[in-house]
Design a protein around this motif. Sequence first.
Motif, mmCIF file in Angstrom:
data_model
loop_
_atom_site.group_PDB
_atom_site.id
_atom_site.type_symbol
_atom_site.label_atom_id
_atom_site.label_comp_id
_atom_site.label_asym_id
_atom_site.label_seq_id
_atom_site.Cartn_x
_atom_site.Cartn_y
_atom_site.Cartn_z
ATOM 1 N N SER A 49 0.838 -1.203 0.000
ATOM 2 C CA SER A 49 0.000 0.000 0.000
ATOM 3 C C SER A 49 0.872 1.251 0.000
ATOM 4 O O SER A 49 0.632 2.195 -0.760
ATOM 5 C CB SER A 49 -0.922 0.018 1.222
ATOM 6 O OG SER A 49 -1.789 -1.086 1.214
ATOM 7 N N THR A 97 -6.723 1.217 -3.762
ATOM 8 C CA THR A 97 -5.813 1.109 -2.631
ATOM 9 C C THR A 97 -5.439 2.486 -2.103
ATOM 10 O O THR A 97 -5.161 3.407 -2.872
ATOM 11 C CB THR A 97 -4.545 0.345 -3.056
ATOM 12 O OG1 THR A 97 -4.879 -1.037 -3.255
ATOM 13 C CG2 THR A 97 -3.446 0.446 -2.002
ATOM 14 N N THR A 98 -5.450 2.603 -0.791
ATOM 15 C CA THR A 98 -4.995 3.824 -0.116
ATOM 16 C C THR A 98 -3.741 3.481 0.682
ATOM 17 O O THR A 98 -3.300 2.327 0.718
ATOM 18 C CB THR A 98 -6.068 4.376 0.818
ATOM 19 O OG1 THR A 98 -6.347 3.396 1.828
ATOM 20 C CG2 THR A 98 -7.353 4.675 0.044
ATOM 21 N N ALA A 99 -3.192 4.475 1.364
ATOM 22 C CA ALA A 99 -1.977 4.244 2.152
ATOM 23 C C ALA A 99 -2.220 3.251 3.285
ATOM 24 O O ALA A 99 -1.301 2.579 3.752
ATOM 25 C CB ALA A 99 -1.460 5.563 2.707
ATOM 26 N N LYS A 135 2.659 1.631 -3.403
ATOM 27 C CA LYS A 135 1.777 2.141 -4.460
ATOM 28 C C LYS A 135 1.539 3.642 -4.310
ATOM 29 O O LYS A 135 1.494 4.376 -5.292
ATOM 30 C CB LYS A 135 0.450 1.382 -4.437
ATOM 31 C CG LYS A 135 0.568 -0.075 -4.854
ATOM 32 C CD LYS A 135 -0.732 -0.830 -4.671
ATOM 33 C CE LYS A 135 -0.574 -2.296 -5.027
ATOM 34 N NZ LYS A 135 -1.829 -3.065 -4.828
ATOM 35 N N LYS A 136 1.379 4.084 -3.063
ATOM 36 C CA LYS A 136 1.146 5.513 -2.829
ATOM 37 C C LYS A 136 2.372 6.333 -3.212
ATOM 38 O O LYS A 136 2.260 7.389 -3.846
ATOM 39 C CB LYS A 136 0.782 5.767 -1.361
ATOM 40 C CG LYS A 136 0.465 7.242 -1.077
ATOM 41 C CD LYS A 136 0.095 7.469 0.364
ATOM 42 C CE LYS A 136 -0.344 8.907 0.581
ATOM 43 N NZ LYS A 136 0.701 9.886 0.165
ATOM 44 N N SER A 141 -5.080 -1.271 -7.414
ATOM 45 C CA SER A 141 -4.229 -0.163 -7.834
ATOM 46 C C SER A 141 -4.504 1.071 -6.982
ATOM 47 O O SER A 141 -5.573 1.196 -6.378
ATOM 48 C CB SER A 141 -4.479 0.178 -9.312
ATOM 49 O OG SER A 141 -3.916 -0.799 -10.141
ATOM 50 N N GLU A 142 -3.535 1.967 -6.932
ATOM 51 C CA GLU A 142 -3.676 3.178 -6.125
ATOM 52 C C GLU A 142 -4.909 3.969 -6.565
ATOM 53 O O GLU A 142 -5.195 4.081 -7.752
ATOM 54 C CB GLU A 142 -2.406 4.027 -6.278
ATOM 55 C CG GLU A 142 -2.099 4.889 -5.090
ATOM 56 C CD GLU A 142 -2.895 6.181 -5.086
ATOM 57 O OE1 GLU A 142 -3.084 6.777 -4.002
ATOM 58 O OE2 GLU A 142 -3.316 6.598 -6.178
ATOM 59 N N GLU A 143 -5.638 4.488 -5.601
ATOM 60 C CA GLU A 143 -6.962 5.055 -5.868
ATOM 61 C C GLU A 143 -6.929 6.216 -6.861
ATOM 62 O O GLU A 143 -7.814 6.345 -7.703
ATOM 63 C CB GLU A 143 -7.597 5.508 -4.550
ATOM 64 C CG GLU A 143 -9.078 5.804 -4.674
ATOM 65 C CD GLU A 143 -9.745 5.895 -3.323
ATOM 66 O OE1 GLU A 143 -10.620 5.063 -3.048
ATOM 67 O OE2 GLU A 143 -9.373 6.808 -2.555
ATOM 68 N N ASN A 201 -4.595 -2.022 1.295
ATOM 69 C CA ASN A 201 -4.349 -2.606 -0.027
ATOM 70 C C ASN A 201 -5.600 -3.366 -0.435
ATOM 71 O O ASN A 201 -5.901 -4.435 0.108
ATOM 72 C CB ASN A 201 -3.135 -3.543 0.037
ATOM 73 C CG ASN A 201 -2.757 -4.060 -1.345
ATOM 74 O OD1 ASN A 201 -2.910 -3.371 -2.347
ATOM 75 N ND2 ASN A 201 -2.276 -5.295 -1.396
ATOM 76 N N ALA A 209 2.566 6.524 -6.979
ATOM 77 C CA ALA A 209 1.508 7.380 -7.525
ATOM 78 C C ALA A 209 1.762 8.855 -7.248
ATOM 79 O O ALA A 209 1.374 9.721 -8.038
ATOM 80 C CB ALA A 209 0.157 6.961 -6.951
#
Length: 472
Positions: free
Chosen positions: A48, A112-114, A51-52, A91-93, A117, A55
């Motif tokens: 998570s 997904t957020t911080a 991904k953040k 995937s990241e929001e 996941n 992004a």
Amino acid sequence: MSEKSTICVDLDGTLIHTDLLYESLAKLIKEKPLLLCFLPFWILRGRSFLKKQLADRISIGVDSLPYNHELLAELKVCKERGNRLVLVTASEERLATDVARHLGIFDAVYGTTAENNLKGENKRVLLSNEFGAGRYVYVGDSKADIPVWRSAASAWVVVSGKNPLNGVEDIVADRIFKRDINRLRVLLRTLRVHQWSKNVLLFVPLMLAHRLKEVDLVLQAFYGFFAFSLCASAGYIINDILDLDADRQHRSKKFRPIASGEMPLKVAFLLVPLLLIFAGMLSWLLPDKFLLLVVLYFLATVSYSVWLKKIVLVDVIVLALLYTIRIIAGGAATTVPVSHWLVVFSMFLFLSLACVKRYAELKMLDGSDSDKITGRGYDSADINLIGRFGVSAGYISVLVIAMYVHGGDVQNLYTLPEVLWLICPLLLYWVSRIWLIAEHGKLNDDPVVYALLDRVSYLVAGLMFLVMFLAT
């Protein structure tokens, strides 16, 4: 399925034939490579967090992503019927929101957020809380989606290889969207095995030294051939990863396995070190000079992919050098000396072919909306000058052959060296013909590939070999 059912759609591997996590990583490598030093620390903080961080630092060109058009068409029909469409993805929001905004058919987006996941059980819990267990349709593609399908009223499955529901008896797919992919064919296309033919140049020093009957040297040349081929394939994959956006906007390159999503980016990333390891193992069997040339070749190809191909004229010179390095490496692998005549001839001939490659790409701009080659420094105004450079280089290569035949070195290898003069008109014809074909717009973007499929090229090559045989 009720006409008013909520349809929840996964993104990675389902709505798009790729994974935005690896798309983000590829973009980071290309645009902000220095940040890769932070990657291990981001990974340790969890997917998570990773991904953040990705992004936050890059943006994805969502308009050119390889969408699942069959599924997308069905979703648009469902939207017209009144179904509520929800994009729900690991995937990241923010990236998911960009995709949803581009498509314009989704009523809500969850990603997904911080802190969360959104995959597997986490996704099931969210959808059950939002819409109620058994009150939504779920569209997915992997075994990670099994908990979500179990909680859904209906399972739609996207299959691009093995069906994720094989062996799962309590879930029946109501809809299957299948993408038939020949994995072996995709792998060979990703490696660009047809481009391995260029590495036949490693046998040239052995052939011109008339030592093809020495089995041990031929075996060494084969080791060198496969080492260079594997190294070149690693370079091609790196190039395709870094060129994702440009390839997807190109009329033919968009069908390449990585750009089209047939070859998963995750697998592509894994292939690079594997290919380099095997190339290194083969190189270890040969003289140290060969290994150094393989390393030099790989560094040059990566530099070309990242930077040099964007610099006008430098790009074609580097391409010519890469071909010439192959010939020098052939000499290093077999300990056969490479004459300066061969090196000079190679540089000018392959400079001509590199120029004709750019010329053909510029020719393709005729009638298009763009006046620039995507990812290159050339525009349509350069076409005539590139043509002059290329034709001149090709003719100089013929002149080098003439000077070699006229010189004294040839006497040591041929009993009838005057017969070799016949190579000059043959090569002159072939160079002129390839440029004439390019002028008529009938050459694809790689003249070497064209020559491999061209009967006339084989005829000219056969006649040249015959001339060399008669001169021996």
